[in-house]
Design an enzyme around this catalytic site. Structure first.
Site, mmCIF file in Angstrom:
data_model
loop_
_atom_site.group_PDB
_atom_site.id
_atom_site.type_symbol
_atom_site.label_atom_id
_atom_site.label_comp_id
_atom_site.label_asym_id
_atom_site.label_seq_id
_atom_site.Cartn_x
_atom_site.Cartn_y
_atom_site.Cartn_z
ATOM 1 N N ARG A 1 -7.064 -6.110 3.188
ATOM 2 C CA ARG A 1 -6.776 -6.142 4.632
ATOM 3 C C ARG A 1 -7.618 -5.100 5.360
ATOM 4 N NH1 ARG A 1 -2.565 -7.073 3.851
ATOM 5 N NH2 ARG A 1 -1.488 -5.146 3.410
ATOM 6 N N CYS B 1 -2.550 12.145 9.944
ATOM 7 C CA CYS B 1 -1.423 11.407 10.541
ATOM 8 C C CYS B 1 -0.912 12.074 11.812
ATOM 9 C CB CYS B 1 -0.302 11.302 9.512
ATOM 10 S SG CYS B 1 1.151 10.458 10.156
ATOM 11 N N CYS C 1 5.950 -5.884 8.611
ATOM 12 C CA CYS C 1 5.977 -4.590 7.919
ATOM 13 C C CYS C 1 6.901 -3.641 8.676
ATOM 14 C CB CYS C 1 4.587 -3.972 7.881
ATOM 15 S SG CYS C 1 3.310 -5.097 7.303
ATOM 16 N N CYS D 1 7.534 -6.519 4.140
ATOM 17 C CA CYS D 1 6.990 -5.340 3.462
ATOM 18 C C CYS D 1 7.662 -4.104 4.064
ATOM 19 C CB CYS D 1 5.483 -5.271 3.669
ATOM 20 S SG CYS D 1 4.719 -3.850 2.863
ATOM 21 N N CYS E 1 0.277 15.427 5.955
ATOM 22 C CA CYS E 1 -0.890 14.528 5.802
ATOM 23 C C CYS E 1 -1.790 14.745 7.024
ATOM 24 C CB CYS E 1 -0.440 13.085 5.737
ATOM 25 S SG CYS E 1 0.867 12.785 4.512
ATOM 26 N N CYS F 1 8.038 14.134 11.088
ATOM 27 C CA CYS F 1 7.854 14.093 9.636
ATOM 28 C C CYS F 1 7.564 15.490 9.094
ATOM 29 C CB CYS F 1 6.698 13.161 9.276
ATOM 30 S SG CYS F 1 6.512 13.037 7.483
ATOM 31 N N CYS G 1 1.829 -2.872 -2.272
ATOM 32 C CA CYS G 1 0.768 -2.827 -1.270
ATOM 33 C C CYS G 1 0.306 -1.378 -1.235
ATOM 34 C CB CYS G 1 1.309 -3.251 0.085
ATOM 35 S SG CYS G 1 0.148 -3.001 1.434
HETATM 36 S S1 SF4 Z 1 1.599 9.652 6.464
HETATM 37 FE FE1 SF4 Z 1 2.530 10.654 8.263
HETATM 38 S S2 SF4 Z 1 4.602 9.836 8.342
HETATM 39 FE FE2 SF4 Z 1 3.821 9.394 6.263
HETATM 40 S S3 SF4 Z 1 4.444 11.137 4.987
HETATM 41 FE FE3 SF4 Z 1 2.410 11.641 5.752
HETATM 42 S S4 SF4 Z 1 2.779 12.798 7.655
HETATM 43 FE FE4 SF4 Z 1 4.692 11.739 7.150
#
Ligand code: SF4
Length: 357
Positions: free
Chosen positions: A281, A82, A119, A151, A79, A75, A211
Site C-alpha cells: 500500500r 509522529c 482501519c 484492521c 516516536c 501518547c 499488516c
Molecule cells: S506512533 Fe505515535 S501514537 Fe503510535 S506509539 Fe508512537 S508516538 Fe504513540
C-alpha cells in the site's frame, strides 16, 4: 545497436529478475539494494518488472483503505516522526477514544468511499481495558452492518489482547516495524524493535492477519529499508503499508528534506520484488512525496488509502478514483456479507480542475 542506445538491454534485467521472482527466486539483499540504486533512466524498466509481478498476483485491481483516528494525541511514547508523541509540539486534535456511534459513522464513510478495509487506529503505547472494550464491542456491529474488512491498530498487544481481537471479528492488526532493526533506536527510545516484533508474533499466533510496514525518509540508510522489507517477508505479513515521511511541524523530524519522487518509486518496486504476492500500500506522504508520479506507484503497489490520514489531509477521493480510472485499474469492494467483487471506481462528476484538497 539501437537496443543498446535505448538502454533496452539494461532494462531487460528487471524483466528477467521479475520472471525469476515469479518462478520462486527470493531476492537477495544485494539485488534489493541494486533496485534502490537503479539509475533514473532505467526507472520505467524497473517499474515494468515490478508491474509484471503485481499483475500476476493482483491483476489490475486496487484495494482502498479508509482509516479513522479513533483516539488522537496524548501518547507517552517518543516516536520522533509522529505528531501525537510526547515529544511533538504539533497542533493536532487531542481526544480520547471515540464513541461506538462515531466509530460506526466512520465505517459508514468507509463504505461510501468504496473502501475494502476500515482501519480503526488509536494513539498510545497499548490499549487500555476500556479501549479494548470499545473496539471489541463495536467491531461485530460494523461487520454485521457493512461487511467491511476490519484492521485494528492499537499499539503494543499482549497475546491475550490479540486473541480478544480475533474473537470479536477483527480480521487484521496493523503494527508497523517502521524502519530497519539497526535504525530503530534512532527513531524511538520508549519501546524497542523487539517489542514491535513480539506484538506481530502475538497477532500471528492469534490467527489474525498481519499488516506491517514502515516510513521512508527518517534518515535511514538504504540498507535499513532493505532490512525492513526482508524482515516483513520473513514474518510473512500479509499487508505492507509504505509511508513516505510527511515531516510535520513541531515533530523532531520537521526539518527532514523531501524524498525524490523517483526514489519513492524505486522503494515501492523493491518492496514488490522482495514481497511479490503481498498487498503493498502506498500510505501516508503519497501526495506530497510522489506528487505528480503518484499513478506510477500503482504499477508496483496495489493499494492506497482514500480520504485523510491520522493527522494530515489526503487528496480528495475523487482524485484517487480518477487516477485509478485513468490507469484502467479497478477497485475491490465488499458487500454486506463480506463478499468481494471488482468494479470501476465511481465516476467523476465535478470538473477535475475544481476538485481541491
Ligand atoms: S506512533 Fe505515535 S501514537 Fe503510535 S506509539 Fe508512537 S508516538 Fe504513540
Amino acid at each position: 545497436m539501437i537496443q543498446s542506445v535505448l538502454g533496452a538491454e539494461q532494462g531487460s534485467r528487471w524483466t528477467a529478475l521479475a520472471d525469476r521472482v515469479l518462478s520462486g527466486h527470493q531476492l537477495t539483499t544485494e539485488e534489493a539494494l541494486e533496485i534502490l540504486d537503479t539509475p533514473d533512466n532505467e526507472l520505467l524498466d524497473l517499474l515494468s518488472g515490478a508491474y509484471r509481478i503485481r499483475r500476476h498476483y493482483f491483476d489490475n485491481t486496487v484495494q482502498l483503505y479508509f482509516l479513522v483516528n479513533a483516539k488522537s494525541g496524548i501518547c507517552p511514547e517518543d516516536c520522533n516522526y509522529c505528531s501525537q508523541s510526547k515529544v511533538s509540539d504539533a497542533e493536532i486534535p487531542k481526544y480520547k477514544i471515540l464513541s461506538e456511534e462515531q466509530l460506526i459513522e466512520g465505517a459508514q464513510k468507509a463504505k461510501e468511499l468504496n473502501s475494502r478495509t476500515y482501519c480503526i487506529v488509536i494513539s498510545g503505547r497499548s490499549p487500555t481495558p476500556q479501549e479494548m472494550r470499545t473496539v471489541t464491542s463495536v467491531v461485530p456491529k460494523i461487520k454485521e452492518k457493512f461487511g467491511l474488512h476490519i484492521c485494528a491498530c492499537l499499539g503494543l498487544l499482549s497475546p491475550d489482547q490479540a486473541r480478544e481481537l480475533k474473537s470479536c471479528g477483527v480480521d487484521r492488526v496493523n503494527h508497523n516495524l517502521n524502519t530497519g532493526e539497526d535504525h530503530y533506536a534512532e527513531i524511538c527510545t520508549t519501546h524497542t524493535y523487539q517489542d514491535r516484533m513480539e506484538t506481530l508474533q502475538a497477532v500471528r499466533d492469534a490467527g489474525l492477519e498481519m499488516c506491517s510496514g514502515g516510513i521512508i525518509g527518517m534518515g535511514e540508510k538504504r540498507e535499513h529499508i532493505v532490512q525492513m522489507a526482508t524482515a516483513l517477508r520473513d514474518m510473512k505479513v500479509q499487508s505492507i503499508p509504505v509511508n513516505f515521511l510527511n515531516a510535520i511541524d513541531g515533530t523532531p523530524l520537521e526539518k527532514r528534506q523531501e524524498i525524490e519522487p523517483r526514489y519513492c518509486l524505486k522503494v515501492l518496486a523493491m518492496f514488490r520484488f522482495v514481497n511479490p504476492d503481498r498487498e503493498i500500500r502506498i500510505a501516508g506522504g503519497r501526495e506530497i512525496q510522489l506528487r505528480s508520479l503518484q499513478p506510477l506507484g500503482l504499477f508496483a503497489a496495489n493499494s492506497i488509502f482514500v480520504g485523510d490520514y491520522l493527522t494530515t489531509k489526503g487528496q480528495a477521493p475523487l482524485r484517487d478514483y480518477q487516477m485509478i480510472e485513468d490507469l484502467g485499474f479497478r477497485i475491490v469492494v465488499r458487500n454486506e456479507k463480506g463478499e468481494e467483487s471488482v468494479c470501476q471506481p465511481p465516476k467523476l462528476e465535478a470538473n477535475p480542475l475544481e476538485i481541491v484538497s
